[in-house]
Design a protein around this motif. Structure first.
Motif, PDB file in Angstrom:
ATOM      1  N   PRO A  75       0.815  -1.218   0.000  1.00 26.67           N
ATOM      2  CA  PRO A  75       0.000   0.000   0.000  1.00 26.67           C
ATOM      3  C   PRO A  75       0.847   1.267   0.000  1.00 26.67           C
ATOM      4  O   PRO A  75       0.317   2.362  -0.196  1.00 26.67           O
ATOM      5  CB  PRO A  75      -0.813  -0.124   1.297  1.00 26.67           C
ATOM      6  CG  PRO A  75       0.032  -0.975   2.187  1.00 26.67           C
ATOM      7  CD  PRO A  75       0.730  -1.946   1.277  1.00 26.67           C
ATOM      8  N   HIS A  76       2.171   1.120   0.238  1.00 27.24           N
ATOM      9  CA  HIS A  76       3.073   2.273   0.129  1.00 27.24           C
ATOM     10  C   HIS A  76       3.439   2.435  -1.344  1.00 27.24           C
ATOM     11  O   HIS A  76       4.383   1.837  -1.841  1.00 27.24           O
ATOM     12  CB  HIS A  76       4.324   2.052   0.981  1.00 27.24           C
ATOM     13  CG  HIS A  76       5.344   3.140   0.838  1.00 27.24           C
ATOM     14  ND1 HIS A  76       5.095   4.444   1.202  1.00 27.24           N
ATOM     15  CD2 HIS A  76       6.614   3.125   0.358  1.00 27.24           C
ATOM     16  CE1 HIS A  76       6.158   5.181   0.960  1.00 27.24           C
ATOM     17  NE2 HIS A  76       7.105   4.401   0.443  1.00 27.24           N
ATOM     18  N   LYS A  77       2.617   3.228  -2.035  1.00 28.67           N
ATOM     19  CA  LYS A  77       2.727   3.347  -3.495  1.00 28.67           C
ATOM     20  C   LYS A  77       3.213   4.740  -3.884  1.00 28.67           C
ATOM     21  O   LYS A  77       3.546   5.568  -3.044  1.00 28.67           O
ATOM     22  CB  LYS A  77       1.368   3.069  -4.135  1.00 28.67           C
ATOM     23  CG  LYS A  77       0.787   1.701  -3.809  1.00 28.67           C
ATOM     24  CD  LYS A  77      -0.609   1.565  -4.371  1.00 28.67           C
ATOM     25  CE  LYS A  77      -1.563   2.569  -3.734  1.00 28.67           C
ATOM     26  NZ  LYS A  77      -2.952   2.409  -4.234  1.00 28.67           N
ATOM     27  N   ASP A  78       3.227   4.983  -5.178  1.00 25.32           N
ATOM     28  CA  ASP A  78       3.698   6.250  -5.730  1.00 25.32           C
ATOM     29  C   ASP A  78       2.974   7.446  -5.106  1.00 25.32           C
ATOM     30  O   ASP A  78       3.581   8.467  -4.795  1.00 25.32           O
ATOM     31  CB  ASP A  78       3.482   6.293  -7.246  1.00 25.32           C
ATOM     32  CG  ASP A  78       3.879   5.003  -7.947  1.00 25.32           C
ATOM     33  OD1 ASP A  78       3.833   3.921  -7.323  1.00 25.32           O
ATOM     34  OD2 ASP A  78       4.209   5.077  -9.133  1.00 25.32           O
ATOM     35  N   ILE A  89      10.278   3.148   4.140  1.00 22.55           N
ATOM     36  CA  ILE A  89       9.467   3.575   5.287  1.00 22.55           C
ATOM     37  C   ILE A  89      10.070   3.152   6.626  1.00 22.55           C
ATOM     38  O   ILE A  89       9.441   3.319   7.674  1.00 22.55           O
ATOM     39  CB  ILE A  89       8.014   3.052   5.185  1.00 22.55           C
ATOM     40  CG1 ILE A  89       7.971   1.528   5.149  1.00 22.55           C
ATOM     41  CG2 ILE A  89       7.330   3.651   3.957  1.00 22.55           C
ATOM     42  CD1 ILE A  89       6.545   0.958   5.157  1.00 22.55           C
ATOM     43  N   VAL A  90      11.294   2.621   6.615  1.00 25.29           N
ATOM     44  CA  VAL A  90      11.969   2.248   7.857  1.00 25.29           C
ATOM     45  C   VAL A  90      12.752   3.452   8.381  1.00 25.29           C
ATOM     46  O   VAL A  90      13.570   4.036   7.662  1.00 25.29           O
ATOM     47  CB  VAL A  90      12.929   1.062   7.638  1.00 25.29           C
ATOM     48  CG1 VAL A  90      13.630   0.690   8.945  1.00 25.29           C
ATOM     49  CG2 VAL A  90      12.182  -0.138   7.076  1.00 25.29           C
ATOM     50  N   VAL A 100       0.713  -1.781  14.299  1.00 23.11           N
ATOM     51  CA  VAL A 100       1.747  -1.438  13.323  1.00 23.11           C
ATOM     52  C   VAL A 100       1.127  -0.531  12.265  1.00 23.11           C
ATOM     53  O   VAL A 100       0.161  -0.926  11.602  1.00 23.11           O
ATOM     54  CB  VAL A 100       2.343  -2.696  12.653  1.00 23.11           C
ATOM     55  CG1 VAL A 100       3.489  -2.299  11.721  1.00 23.11           C
ATOM     56  CG2 VAL A 100       2.826  -3.688  13.698  1.00 23.11           C
ATOM     57  N   LEU A 101       1.711   0.668  12.111  1.00 21.27           N
ATOM     58  CA  LEU A 101       1.142   1.622  11.156  1.00 21.27           C
ATOM     59  C   LEU A 101       2.122   2.755  10.900  1.00 21.27           C
ATOM     60  O   LEU A 101       3.137   2.889  11.597  1.00 21.27           O
ATOM     61  CB  LEU A 101      -0.188   2.181  11.680  1.00 21.27           C
ATOM     62  CG  LEU A 101      -0.268   2.625  13.163  1.00 21.27           C
ATOM     63  CD1 LEU A 101       0.436   3.936  13.416  1.00 21.27           C
ATOM     64  CD2 LEU A 101      -1.722   2.730  13.604  1.00 21.27           C
ATOM     65  N   ILE A 102       1.831   3.550   9.879  1.00 25.53           N
ATOM     66  CA  ILE A 102       2.524   4.824   9.674  1.00 25.53           C
ATOM     67  C   ILE A 102       1.625   5.885  10.299  1.00 25.53           C
ATOM     68  O   ILE A 102       0.507   6.101   9.831  1.00 25.53           O
ATOM     69  CB  ILE A 102       2.778   5.091   8.182  1.00 25.53           C
ATOM     70  CG1 ILE A 102       3.784   4.063   7.641  1.00 25.53           C
ATOM     71  CG2 ILE A 102       3.314   6.505   7.978  1.00 25.53           C
ATOM     72  CD1 ILE A 102       4.078   4.205   6.164  1.00 25.53           C
ATOM     73  N   PRO A 103       2.074   6.544  11.381  1.00 23.76           N
ATOM     74  CA  PRO A 103       1.171   7.398  12.162  1.00 23.76           C
ATOM     75  C   PRO A 103       0.575   8.575  11.407  1.00 23.76           C
ATOM     76  O   PRO A 103      -0.561   8.980  11.698  1.00 23.76           O
ATOM     77  CB  PRO A 103       2.060   7.895  13.311  1.00 23.76           C
ATOM     78  CG  PRO A 103       3.161   6.891  13.418  1.00 23.76           C
ATOM     79  CD  PRO A 103       3.405   6.425  12.014  1.00 23.76           C
ATOM     80  N   HIS A 118       6.080   9.862   9.434  1.00 25.51           N
ATOM     81  CA  HIS A 118       5.721   9.285   8.142  1.00 25.51           C
ATOM     82  C   HIS A 118       6.517   8.010   7.840  1.00 25.51           C
ATOM     83  O   HIS A 118       6.700   7.639   6.682  1.00 25.51           O
ATOM     84  CB  HIS A 118       5.903  10.326   7.039  1.00 25.51           C
ATOM     85  CG  HIS A 118       4.955  11.480   7.173  1.00 25.51           C
ATOM     86  ND1 HIS A 118       3.736  11.513   6.557  1.00 25.51           N
ATOM     87  CD2 HIS A 118       5.051  12.624   7.889  1.00 25.51           C
ATOM     88  CE1 HIS A 118       3.112  12.637   6.860  1.00 25.51           C
ATOM     89  NE2 HIS A 118       3.885  13.332   7.671  1.00 25.51           N
ATOM     90  N   TYR A 119       6.998   7.371   8.903  1.00 31.10           N
ATOM     91  CA  TYR A 119       7.682   6.087   8.801  1.00 31.10           C
ATOM     92  C   TYR A 119       6.876   5.039   9.568  1.00 31.10           C
ATOM     93  O   TYR A 119       6.118   5.369  10.480  1.00 31.10           O
ATOM     94  CB  TYR A 119       9.094   6.168   9.400  1.00 31.10           C
ATOM     95  CG  TYR A 119      10.016   7.094   8.667  1.00 31.10           C
ATOM     96  CD1 TYR A 119      10.818   6.634   7.622  1.00 31.10           C
ATOM     97  CD2 TYR A 119      10.109   8.442   9.025  1.00 31.10           C
ATOM     98  CE1 TYR A 119      11.681   7.487   6.947  1.00 31.10           C
ATOM     99  CE2 TYR A 119      10.969   9.299   8.355  1.00 31.10           C
ATOM    100  CZ  TYR A 119      11.752   8.817   7.325  1.00 31.10           C
ATOM    101  OH  TYR A 119      12.594   9.665   6.660  1.00 31.10           O
TER     102      TYR A 119
END
Length: 335
Positions: A82-85, A147-148, A194-197, A215-216
């Protein structure tokens, strides 16, 4: 009697740039030997600023469409990260356009890392229910190395997140394999772990969210999640594998080959031991890392290329995704 529905072809794509265990040791402070021996990672591929999830998916699918007419594809399904363009954007439309699948309609499935076994079931069910569909192209891309946050200990332990693309052609009248039955478990009590806040509607992007590195990917309470997840994770893996086999008229004893997601080595070994499998009866992605939902598809492709699969083999694609969902689909190999 209906025509067999199965996977007829697979393909993968990886960026040229590689991060080794040694370079990850420098970034994480974890010794190189521990990264290799405990976390099961020698290296992983990472993309540059020009390659995004959709690009990785497109490049992965090209080898299939060099042998199959793009105009014969009826449906394109994106099953990747889901971490797309872009956010609030369907990559499947771009992917279908760039691949020239002009007769296909395209859409996305998103269930983070568990999605490949789910996508196989969705494709199979679509082919059963709609006789006008002949060929479905499953495509996925992952750029989750991005995203790490290596400054955050709750994020940097996910250093095995890697980049790549994978694709599979599912068709009616398949000669090489047959997709059998599936099993899924969702335990929604983990939905907040677990999420990107930031970036969504709860914490829309602001100067503060950027400055606070929101945003990580993050784990809200690692100790709590571990306490709740550890007792059920391996049992749930075993449960969905066993159920997918039983629904297919098979047992654990019939299982010859497993395609799991990449995990730390101890979890991988626990998974195999509970199924009475050896490491030679699985594909461990210690040179690829974890690529969201792509892992089982990549493992399947690796096994095919290494001639690890024999005619008549019963195999299972299995994965799990945060939220938490465990998913397994059984595949019989005919060629």
């Amino acid at each position: 009697m209906r025509d067999p529905i199965g996977i007829e072809a697979t393909s993968v794509y990886f960026p040229n740039q590689v991060e080794t265990a040694a370079s990850l040791a420098d970034k994480t402070g974890i010794p190189e030997k521990v990264i290799i021996d405990k976390f099961g990672l020698y290296q992983k591929h990472v993309s540059d600023r020009k390659e995004h999830a959709s690009d990785l998916a497109i490049e992965a699918a090209r080898p299939i469409l060099s042998k199959v007419d793009p105009l014969s594809i009826d449906v394109v399904i994106y099953f990747g990260s889901p971490h797309k363009d872009y956010y609030v954007w369907s990559s499947s439309a771009k992917i279908s356009y760039e691949l020239g699948t002009k007769n296909a309609y395209a859409f996305e499935l998103m269930n983070v890392s568990s999605c490949f076994p789910i996508a196989l079931k969705v494709a199979k069910d679509m082919l059963i229910s709609d006789r006008s569909i002949e060929n479905i192209l499953l495509v996925g891309g992952c750029k989750e190395s991005q995203i790490v946050d290596y400054n955050n200990p709750r994020s940097r332990f996910m250093f095995n997140f890697a980049d790549g693309g994978a694709a599979a052609l599912v068709k009616r009248g398949a000669t090489k394999s047959e997709i059998l039955e599936s099993s899924f478990i969702t335990d929604g009590s983990f939905h907040q772990d677990v999420l990107i806040p930031a970036g969504g509607s709860v914490n829309f992007a602001t100067h503060d969210t950027v400055e606070n590195r929101m945003h990580y990917i993050d784990v809200t309470n690692p100790a709590s999640m571990k306490e709740r997840l550890d007792p059920i994770s391996i049992p749930n893996f075993h449960r969905v594998i066993q159920q997918s086999l039983e629904k297919s008229g098979l047992t654990i004893a019939d299982l010859q080959l497993l395609f799991p997601l990449h995990t730390k080595r101890s979890m991988f070994q626990q998974l195999l031991e509970g199924l009475n499998l050896t490491e030679e009866q699985s594909v461990y992605l210690d040179h690829f890392g974890h690529m969201s939902a792509l892992d089982p598809c990549v493992g399947l492709h690796v096994a095919i290329k290494k001639n690890q699969i024999k005619k008549g083999d019963i195999t299972v694609a299995v994965s799990a995704g945060t939220g938490y969902t465990w998913a397994a689909t059984t595949i019989k190999w005919n060629g």
